[in-house]
Design a protein around this motif. Structure first.
Motif, PDB file in Angstrom:
ATOM      1  N   ASP A 102      -4.500   7.795  -0.982  1.00  0.00           N
ATOM      2  CA  ASP A 102      -4.137   6.538  -2.035  1.00  0.00           C
ATOM      3  C   ASP A 102      -3.147   7.158  -3.094  1.00  0.00           C
ATOM      4  OD1 ASP A 102      -6.158   8.387  -3.076  1.00  0.00           O
ATOM      5  OD2 ASP A 102      -7.238   7.278  -4.067  1.00  0.00           O
ATOM      6  N   THR A 103      -3.159   8.582  -3.631  1.00  0.00           N
ATOM      7  CA  THR A 103      -2.086   8.877  -4.479  1.00  0.00           C
ATOM      8  C   THR A 103      -0.834   8.809  -3.735  1.00  0.00           C
ATOM      9  OG1 THR A 103      -2.523  11.214  -3.723  1.00  0.00           O
ATOM     10  CG2 THR A 103      -3.620  10.559  -5.743  1.00  0.00           C
ATOM     11  N   THR A 104      -0.610   9.216  -2.629  1.00  0.00           N
ATOM     12  CA  THR A 104       0.921   8.968  -1.993  1.00  0.00           C
ATOM     13  C   THR A 104       1.313   7.664  -1.748  1.00  0.00           C
ATOM     14  OG1 THR A 104       0.394  10.881  -0.614  1.00  0.00           O
ATOM     15  CG2 THR A 104       2.135   9.835   0.133  1.00  0.00           C
ATOM     16  N   ILE A 105       0.143   6.711  -1.574  1.00  0.00           N
ATOM     17  CA  ILE A 105       0.576   5.453  -1.378  1.00  0.00           C
ATOM     18  C   ILE A 105       0.795   4.943  -2.637  1.00  0.00           C
ATOM     19  CG2 ILE A 105      -0.108   2.888  -1.145  1.00  0.00           C
ATOM     20  CD1 ILE A 105      -2.233   4.467   1.305  1.00  0.00           C
ATOM     21  N   ILE A 106       0.006   5.181  -3.975  1.00  0.00           N
ATOM     22  CA  ILE A 106       0.426   4.540  -5.158  1.00  0.00           C
ATOM     23  C   ILE A 106       1.854   5.396  -5.575  1.00  0.00           C
ATOM     24  CG2 ILE A 106      -0.199   4.854  -7.713  1.00  0.00           C
ATOM     25  CD1 ILE A 106      -3.227   4.490  -6.455  1.00  0.00           C
ATOM     26  N   LEU A 151       4.546   3.024  -3.934  1.00  0.00           N
ATOM     27  CA  LEU A 151       4.629   1.783  -4.498  1.00  0.00           C
ATOM     28  C   LEU A 151       5.220   1.811  -5.929  1.00  0.00           C
ATOM     29  CD1 LEU A 151       1.185   0.314  -3.247  1.00  0.00           C
ATOM     30  CD2 LEU A 151       3.430  -0.257  -2.450  1.00  0.00           C
ATOM     31  N   GLN A 152       5.013   2.735  -6.578  1.00  0.00           N
ATOM     32  CA  GLN A 152       5.163   2.765  -7.880  1.00  0.00           C
ATOM     33  C   GLN A 152       6.756   2.666  -8.225  1.00  0.00           C
ATOM     34  OE1 GLN A 152       2.472   2.533 -10.443  1.00  0.00           O
ATOM     35  NE2 GLN A 152       4.216   1.462 -11.222  1.00  0.00           N
ATOM     36  N   ALA A 153       7.421   3.512  -7.068  1.00  0.00           N
ATOM     37  CA  ALA A 153       8.938   3.807  -7.166  1.00  0.00           C
ATOM     38  C   ALA A 153       9.154   2.333  -6.598  1.00  0.00           C
ATOM     39  CB  ALA A 153       9.203   4.721  -6.300  1.00  0.00           C
ATOM     40  N   ALA A 154       8.725   1.718  -5.786  1.00  0.00           N
ATOM     41  CA  ALA A 154       9.303   0.489  -5.342  1.00  0.00           C
ATOM     42  C   ALA A 154       9.046  -0.762  -6.284  1.00  0.00           C
ATOM     43  CB  ALA A 154       8.600   0.072  -3.721  1.00  0.00           C
ATOM     44  N   VAL A 155       7.877  -0.813  -6.774  1.00  0.00           N
ATOM     45  CA  VAL A 155       7.652  -1.905  -7.903  1.00  0.00           C
ATOM     46  C   VAL A 155       7.244  -1.350  -8.911  1.00  0.00           C
ATOM     47  CG1 VAL A 155       6.204  -3.944  -8.093  1.00  0.00           C
ATOM     48  CG2 VAL A 155       6.851  -3.162  -5.715  1.00  0.00           C
ATOM     49  N   PRO A 156       8.204  -0.884  -9.895  1.00  0.00           N
ATOM     50  CA  PRO A 156       8.031  -0.292 -11.218  1.00  0.00           C
ATOM     51  C   PRO A 156       6.954  -0.949 -12.165  1.00  0.00           C
ATOM     52  CG  PRO A 156      10.251  -0.632 -10.921  1.00  0.00           C
ATOM     53  CD  PRO A 156       9.613  -1.113  -9.735  1.00  0.00           C
ATOM     54  N   ALA A 193       4.642  -8.864  -4.414  1.00  0.00           N
ATOM     55  CA  ALA A 193       5.574  -7.885  -4.333  1.00  0.00           C
ATOM     56  C   ALA A 193       4.986  -6.660  -3.653  1.00  0.00           C
ATOM     57  CB  ALA A 193       6.204  -7.572  -5.678  1.00  0.00           C
ATOM     58  N   VAL A 194       3.957  -5.794  -4.149  1.00  0.00           N
ATOM     59  CA  VAL A 194       3.310  -4.879  -3.675  1.00  0.00           C
ATOM     60  C   VAL A 194       2.873  -5.158  -2.187  1.00  0.00           C
ATOM     61  CG1 VAL A 194       1.290  -3.338  -3.715  1.00  0.00           C
ATOM     62  CG2 VAL A 194       2.366  -3.962  -5.671  1.00  0.00           C
ATOM     63  N   ALA A 195       2.497  -6.328  -1.745  1.00  0.00           N
ATOM     64  CA  ALA A 195       2.270  -6.745  -0.353  1.00  0.00           C
ATOM     65  C   ALA A 195       3.475  -6.544   0.583  1.00  0.00           C
ATOM     66  CB  ALA A 195       1.527  -7.913  -0.286  1.00  0.00           C
ATOM     67  N   ARG A 196       4.509  -6.893  -0.158  1.00  0.00           N
ATOM     68  CA  ARG A 196       5.798  -7.138   0.777  1.00  0.00           C
ATOM     69  C   ARG A 196       6.197  -5.573   1.181  1.00  0.00           C
ATOM     70  NH1 ARG A 196       7.124 -11.500  -1.882  1.00  0.00           N
ATOM     71  NH2 ARG A 196       7.785 -10.552  -3.673  1.00  0.00           N
ATOM     72  N   GLU A 197       5.916  -4.612   0.028  1.00  0.00           N
ATOM     73  CA  GLU A 197       6.375  -3.205   0.069  1.00  0.00           C
ATOM     74  C   GLU A 197       5.411  -2.474   1.224  1.00  0.00           C
ATOM     75  OE1 GLU A 197       9.193  -1.761  -1.169  1.00  0.00           O
ATOM     76  OE2 GLU A 197       9.698  -3.776  -1.964  1.00  0.00           O
ATOM     77  N   LEU A 198       4.283  -2.956   1.134  1.00  0.00           N
ATOM     78  CA  LEU A 198       3.194  -2.188   1.906  1.00  0.00           C
ATOM     79  C   LEU A 198       3.748  -2.514   3.366  1.00  0.00           C
ATOM     80  CD1 LEU A 198      -0.077  -2.748   0.196  1.00  0.00           C
ATOM     81  CD2 LEU A 198       0.837  -0.599   0.824  1.00  0.00           C
ATOM     82  N   ARG A 199       4.266  -3.769   3.649  1.00  0.00           N
ATOM     83  CA  ARG A 199       4.506  -4.066   5.147  1.00  0.00           C
ATOM     84  C   ARG A 199       5.773  -3.297   5.533  1.00  0.00           C
ATOM     85  NH1 ARG A 199       3.494  -8.897   8.774  1.00  0.00           N
ATOM     86  NH2 ARG A 199       4.694  -8.073  10.511  1.00  0.00           N
ATOM     87  N   GLN A 200       6.945  -3.582   4.590  1.00  0.00           N
ATOM     88  CA  GLN A 200       8.418  -3.318   4.856  1.00  0.00           C
ATOM     89  C   GLN A 200       8.685  -1.914   4.855  1.00  0.00           C
ATOM     90  OE1 GLN A 200      10.296  -6.132   2.548  1.00  0.00           O
ATOM     91  NE2 GLN A 200       9.720  -8.061   3.540  1.00  0.00           N
TER      92      GLN A 200
END
Length: 165
Positions: free
Chosen positions: A3-7, A10-15, A40-47
């Motif tokens: 979870d820390t890697t994912i966060i 995502l934090q870099a992609a959706v500040p 927005a987070v969902a889009r980044e999780l997929r793309q």
């Protein structure tokens, strides 16, 4: 993938997204996402290739009434490329239970979001087909809410006598 890697990704992609790690009783990584940032987070999780959560396994909700926030939207995602699973939770208040739709990200979310709206009353803003799925169109209320009346008083209807042959 933890979870820390994912966060961090995502934090870099959706500040502007508010993301936090959550405890989990199983091996799945679990994160909380703010309501406004969920689409927005969902889009980044997929793309994003380093994440690529392409498969939406489940979308449901939990009612914690009378606790606040009342609802948690729970989304289970699978990344076949990385052999990873992720549980995403979105907290929603009882008086303003709405969140943006993710049907543009995962088309399978269409019916799952309709089911959550039908059973819990959580509104998905921008949903392409927001109507009842499981209950009749004229049904009042949302049966999986904890404050839904269990005892429904209806007068018995008799149309014709039972005939045994």
């Amino acid at each position: 993938m933890d979870d820390t890697t994912i966060i961090a990704t995502l934090q870099a992609a959706v500040p502007d997204a508010v993301l936090e790690s959550a405890a989990s009783s199983d091996a799945h990584a679990t994160i909380f996402v703010s309501r406004d940032a969920w689409p927005a987070v969902a889009r980044e999780l997929r793309q994003r290739p380093e994440l690529s959560f392409e498969f939406l396994a489940e979308l449901t909700a939990i009612d914690f009434w009378p606790r606040a926030p009342r609802f948690e939207l729970v989304c289970l995602l699978v990344s076949p490329a990385h052999r990873a699973r992720l549980r995403v939770k979105v907290r929603l208040t009882g008086d303003d239970a709405h969140v943006g739709t993710v049907t543009g990200v995962w088309p399978a979310a269409n019916w799952l979001e309709r089911e959550v709206w039908d059973m819990f009353g959580i509104v998905f803003d921008g949903h392409p087909d927001a109507r009842r799925l499981l209950m009749p169109e004229d049904w009042e209320g949302h049966p999986l809410r904890k404050d839904y009346p269990v005892q429904i008083r209806m007068a018995p209807r008799v149309t014709e006598a039972l005939q045994v042959t």
